[in-house]
Design an enzyme around this catalytic site. Structure first.
Site: not given
Length: 320
Positions: A51, A138
């Site tokens: 992010y 992830h």
């Protein structure tokens, strides 16, 4: 299972927007969003190196450093290391990944035990916080799911056994990858992104049964389906995943919205609370780039929804 996941707060903030997802935020604006989340009672925070190339972790860590550590639950993710980008040009941005940040770093997949450990250590440094309550692998299917099963998940299990993290899991938008990982490793919690929502529940066919068989809890994310369920009156031109909304899903969405209206329940409130109707779902994580969104989501999470709404939705086959 190394530790109970009963203590995970029901509502979480997914901090992708702190990494300038879709639009840039100043540090002050990011702080205001987090202030609003905290004041609204949100005590579960999820971030990732992905992010904003580490910006989300740095901003979240700076904010949480002002709060007592025992009062919040923190998760981040591993699998992508951040390394210098040799192709970076002055003024270049990471907009190919939808983040409005300089692209002076690049993401490097690394599912080795050393890579997983390095990712954790670097996240701790960016956050300025040593104790990570939950560590996810992830999007493993975007790189190599077989390698994830063979190397990354055992590395996560070892980190948990060594007391380096409290809980472990994976986060993914792909039901097959989630179900396979749950059956292959001893995971505490998984993040199911967009696959178990009021609009559609493909995870109900394979992921939920796998979690029940293995004692694995679920954190539901992307429960508004790219924003389609974020307003009580849906819009036909809303984005679905990475493209246009199929006609069949549009018709389904319109009918679900009508049923919610019949019961005087805002569609976003029903969308936020739907996953929590399953005893497997411990928490719902939602994003937001404006303080008002965080306050509104907390209100939706606390709204008293009549059982008759769920019964009406089930009667028409929209939920099980």
């Amino acid at each position: 299972m190394s530790s109970s996941d009963r203590g995970v707060p029901r509502l979480g903030y997914g901090a992708a927007n702190l990494g300038n997802l879709f639009r840039p935020l100043t540090d002050d604006e990011a702080w205001e969003v987090l202030d609003a989340a905290w004041d609204a009672g949100i005590r579960h925070y999820d971030t990732a190196p992905h992010y904003g190339l580490g910006l989300s972790e740095r901003r979240l860590g700076a904010f949480l450093a002002t709060k007592p550590r025992e009062e919040y639950f923190l998760s981040t993710k591993v699998g992508r290391l951040l390394r210098p980008n040799p192709d970076h040009e002055r003024g270049g941005l990471d907009t190919a990944n939808d983040f409005h940040v300089p692209d002076d770093l690049r993401r490097a997949w690394d599912f080795s035990a050393g890579g997983i450990r390095a990712s954790l250590d670097e996240s701790r440094e960016r956050l300025g916080i040593d104790r990570i309550d939950l560590l996810y692998l992830h999007d493993p299917e975007r790189h190599d799911l077989d390698l994830a099963l063979a190397e990354a998940l055992p590395a996560l299990e070892q980190l948990r056994a060594d007391g380096e993290v409290g809980r472990i899991g994976i986060g993914s938008m792909v039901s097959d990858a989630l179900a396979t990982a749950v059956r292959a490793a001893d995971l505490d919690l998984i993040m199911v992104a967009g696959r178990y929502t009021l609009l559609e529940q493909p995870a109900a066919a394979d992921v939920l049964p796998a979690c029940r068989e293995n004692g694995t809890g679920i954190v539901a994310a992307s429960v508004f389906n790219s924003g389609l369920l974020a307003q009580s009156t849906p819009h036909r031109d809303g984005r679905y995943e990475y493209g246009q909304l199929p006609q069949e899903l549009w018709e389904r969405l319109v009918r679900i919205a009508a049923i919610c209206a019949d019961h005087d329940v805002p569609l976003p409130a029903a969308a936020l609370q739907f996953p929590l109707q399953s005893d497997l779902v411990r928490s719902v994580v939602v994003g937001g780039s404006r303080p008002a969104q965080l306050r509104q989501n907390a209100e939706y999470a606390a709204l008293d929804i009549p059982a008759a709404l769920w019964q009406a939705l089930a009667a028409e086959g929209f939920i099980s």
